[in-house]
Motif scaffolding. Structure first.
Motif, PDB file in Angstrom:
ATOM      1  N   VAL A  20       0.824  -1.210   0.000  1.00 22.63           N
ATOM      2  CA  VAL A  20       0.000   0.000   0.000  1.00 22.63           C
ATOM      3  C   VAL A  20       0.862   1.267   0.000  1.00 22.63           C
ATOM      4  N   LYS A  21       1.940   1.252   0.777  1.00 24.02           N
ATOM      5  CA  LYS A  21       2.811   2.436   0.815  1.00 24.02           C
ATOM      6  C   LYS A  21       3.407   2.720  -0.558  1.00 24.02           C
ATOM      7  N   GLU A  22       3.897   1.679  -1.216  1.00 27.75           N
ATOM      8  CA  GLU A  22       4.522   1.855  -2.531  1.00 27.75           C
ATOM      9  C   GLU A  22       3.487   2.322  -3.566  1.00 27.75           C
ATOM     10  N   PHE A  23       2.267   1.794  -3.464  1.00 26.08           N
ATOM     11  CA  PHE A  23       1.200   2.228  -4.368  1.00 26.08           C
ATOM     12  C   PHE A  23       0.897   3.710  -4.149  1.00 26.08           C
ATOM     13  N   TYR A  24       0.817   4.101  -2.889  1.00 29.65           N
ATOM     14  CA  TYR A  24       0.571   5.517  -2.579  1.00 29.65           C
ATOM     15  C   TYR A  24       1.707   6.400  -3.095  1.00 29.65           C
ATOM     16  N   PHE A  32       7.913 -11.582  -6.508  1.00 31.92           N
ATOM     17  CA  PHE A  32       7.855 -12.129  -5.154  1.00 31.92           C
ATOM     18  C   PHE A  32       7.038 -13.407  -5.186  1.00 31.92           C
ATOM     19  N   VAL A  33       7.272 -14.264  -4.206  1.00 31.55           N
ATOM     20  CA  VAL A  33       6.611 -15.563  -4.152  1.00 31.55           C
ATOM     21  C   VAL A  33       5.106 -15.412  -4.343  1.00 31.55           C
ATOM     22  N   GLY A  34       4.535 -16.231  -5.195  1.00 34.27           N
ATOM     23  CA  GLY A  34       3.101 -16.194  -5.474  1.00 34.27           C
ATOM     24  C   GLY A  34       2.749 -15.198  -6.554  1.00 34.27           C
ATOM     25  N   CYS A  35       3.131 -13.948  -6.365  1.00 33.02           N
ATOM     26  CA  CYS A  35       2.789 -12.899  -7.333  1.00 33.02           C
ATOM     27  C   CYS A  35       3.414 -13.165  -8.698  1.00 33.02           C
ATOM     28  N   ARG A  36       4.684 -13.548  -8.693  1.00 30.46           N
ATOM     29  CA  ARG A  36       5.397 -13.745  -9.963  1.00 30.46           C
ATOM     30  C   ARG A  36       4.842 -14.916 -10.771  1.00 30.46           C
ATOM     31  N   ASP A  37       4.082 -15.804 -10.127  1.00 28.19           N
ATOM     32  CA  ASP A  37       3.541 -16.960 -10.833  1.00 28.19           C
ATOM     33  C   ASP A  37       2.496 -16.574 -11.872  1.00 28.19           C
ATOM     34  N   VAL A  38       1.867 -15.427 -11.689  1.00 28.49           N
ATOM     35  CA  VAL A  38       0.784 -15.023 -12.579  1.00 28.49           C
ATOM     36  C   VAL A  38       1.282 -14.179 -13.748  1.00 28.49           C
ATOM     37  N   VAL A  39       2.446 -13.568 -13.591  1.00 27.62           N
ATOM     38  CA  VAL A  39       2.925 -12.606 -14.596  1.00 27.62           C
ATOM     39  C   VAL A  39       4.210 -13.081 -15.255  1.00 27.62           C
ATOM     40  N   ASP A  40       4.169 -13.172 -16.571  1.00 23.01           N
ATOM     41  CA  ASP A  40       5.386 -13.338 -17.367  1.00 23.01           C
ATOM     42  C   ASP A  40       5.855 -11.931 -17.722  1.00 23.01           C
ATOM     43  N   ASP A  41       6.969 -11.531 -17.147  1.00 21.96           N
ATOM     44  CA  ASP A  41       7.419 -10.144 -17.228  1.00 21.96           C
ATOM     45  C   ASP A  41       7.534  -9.664 -18.672  1.00 21.96           C
ATOM     46  N   GLY A  42       6.838  -8.559 -18.958  1.00 25.25           N
ATOM     47  CA  GLY A  42       6.862  -7.991 -20.299  1.00 25.25           C
ATOM     48  C   GLY A  42       5.879  -8.624 -21.252  1.00 25.25           C
ATOM     49  N   VAL A  43       5.184  -9.673 -20.818  1.00 22.84           N
ATOM     50  CA  VAL A  43       4.233 -10.376 -21.689  1.00 22.84           C
ATOM     51  C   VAL A  43       2.800 -10.026 -21.302  1.00 22.84           C
ATOM     52  N   ASN A  44       2.389 -10.393 -20.104  1.00 22.70           N
ATOM     53  CA  ASN A  44       1.038 -10.035 -19.663  1.00 22.70           C
ATOM     54  C   ASN A  44       1.058  -9.005 -18.527  1.00 22.70           C
ATOM     55  N   GLY A  45       2.224  -8.425 -18.319  1.00 22.87           N
ATOM     56  CA  GLY A  45       2.368  -7.403 -17.289  1.00 22.87           C
ATOM     57  C   GLY A  45       3.837  -7.180 -16.988  1.00 22.87           C
ATOM     58  N   PHE A  46       4.094  -6.555 -15.845  1.00 23.92           N
ATOM     59  CA  PHE A  46       5.475  -6.274 -15.452  1.00 23.92           C
ATOM     60  C   PHE A  46       5.689  -6.665 -14.000  1.00 23.92           C
ATOM     61  N   LEU A  47       6.913  -7.122 -13.711  1.00 23.79           N
ATOM     62  CA  LEU A  47       7.328  -7.416 -12.350  1.00 23.79           C
ATOM     63  C   LEU A  47       8.240  -6.298 -11.862  1.00 23.79           C
ATOM     64  N   CYS A  48       8.012  -5.874 -10.625  1.00 21.77           N
ATOM     65  CA  CYS A  48       8.877  -4.863 -10.030  1.00 21.77           C
ATOM     66  C   CYS A  48       9.475  -5.418  -8.740  1.00 21.77           C
ATOM     67  N   GLU A  49      10.476  -4.756  -8.258  1.00 24.75           N
ATOM     68  CA  GLU A  49      11.127  -5.181  -7.028  1.00 24.75           C
ATOM     69  C   GLU A  49      10.239  -4.863  -5.829  1.00 24.75           C
ATOM     70  N   ALA A  50      10.147  -5.794  -4.901  1.00 21.40           N
ATOM     71  CA  ALA A  50       9.341  -5.587  -3.700  1.00 21.40           C
ATOM     72  C   ALA A  50       9.900  -4.452  -2.858  1.00 21.40           C
ATOM     73  N   ARG A  51       9.033  -3.693  -2.197  1.00 23.10           N
ATOM     74  CA  ARG A  51       9.386  -2.580  -1.315  1.00 23.10           C
ATOM     75  C   ARG A  51      10.164  -1.480  -2.034  1.00 23.10           C
ATOM     76  N   ASN A  52       9.967  -1.360  -3.340  1.00 18.54           N
ATOM     77  CA  ASN A  52      10.731  -0.390  -4.115  1.00 18.54           C
ATOM     78  C   ASN A  52       9.770   0.462  -4.939  1.00 18.54           C
ATOM     79  N   ALA A  53       9.374   1.610  -4.385  1.00 14.42           N
ATOM     80  CA  ALA A  53       8.420   2.481  -5.064  1.00 14.42           C
ATOM     81  C   ALA A  53       8.982   3.023  -6.375  1.00 14.42           C
ATOM     82  N   GLU A  54      10.285   3.286  -6.393  1.00 12.12           N
ATOM     83  CA  GLU A  54      10.906   3.816  -7.615  1.00 12.12           C
ATOM     84  C   GLU A  54      10.791   2.822  -8.768  1.00 12.12           C
TER      85      GLU A  54
END
Length: 218
Positions: free
Chosen positions: A41-45, A136-158
């Motif tokens: 939530v903090k990173e989203f904000y 991150f565990v669980g989340c990355r299972d749904v997304v193929d990075d750059g294909v159906n979305g993007f993966l970002c580093e956990a706890r990293n708003a930038e």
């Protein structure tokens, strides 16, 4: 054998195409989940705050239960403050997320909660919504990075902001195709019918073993 997830009903969660929706002038990013810090939530904000400051024509919306008894809870007063200052549009709670998913352009879940496969990501992908979530565990299972979305580093708003900027740089067709890749992935891997077959297969193996044991004992 480890089940890939609890699965999702691909009939209940189907894509809704732009021609079926009212016109909107601004892209929408939706967070949907319990409102606790470890869900990102903090990173989203912070991402919402950044794009508000630069005057980007985008909306950040938050949907989910505020759980004050949770040790990691975000307070109702803080969410209301974010809502009132126009950084985040808090949508409240719902038992049916589909009406909100169909009106968003990108589902964002910057979670580091340590959960299994988040159901909201399965529902979003099944409806053809591009996803930005954590590597991150669980989340990355749904997304193929750059294909159906993007993966970002956990706890990293930038890094989350960077991925949102990449998404914003895409044209409408590319965003649509990204969402459809998510639908295809769900059909291949997460259709609840696949999960039910796994359960039935396991039960049948157990039943066959028990039959064999009874036959051997007699």
């Amino acid at each position: 054998f480890v089940l890939p997830s609890e699965g999702v009903n691909i009939i209940e969660y189907q894509p809704v195409f732009e021609s079926e929706l009212p016109y909107k002038a601004r892209l929408k990013f939706l967070y949907a989940g319990r409102v606790v810090w470890s869900k990102g939530v903090k990173e989203f904000y912070q991402a919402a705050q950044y794009f508000k400051q630069i005057g980007a024509k985008v909306d950040f919306e938050m949907l989910g239960f505020i759980v004050p008894e949770h040790p990691d809870a975000v307070s109702f007063n803080l969410i209301q403050k974010w809502h009132k200052d126009g950084t985040i549009n808090y949508l409240g709670e719902t038992e049916d997320v589909r009406q909100y998913l169909k009106n968003t352009d990108c589902l964002v879940l910057p979670s580091y909660f340590g959960e299994a496969v988040p159901r909201i990501l399965l529902e979003g992908a099944s409806m053809g919504i591009p996803i930005i979530t954590t590597d991150f565990v669980g989340c990355r299972d749904v997304v193929d990075d750059g294909v159906n979305g993007f993966l970002c580093e956990a706890r990293n708003a930038e890094d989350l902001i960077n991925k949102i900027e990449v998404f914003l740089s895409m044209n409408k067709i590319d965003r649509f195709e990204m969402g459809m890749e998510g639908r295809k992935k769900v059909l291949r891997e997460f259709d609840e019918a696949i999960i039910i077959r796994h359960y039935l297969s396991a039960l049948n193996r157990y039943i066959d073993i028990k039959k064999l044991q009874r036959t051997t004992n007699t």
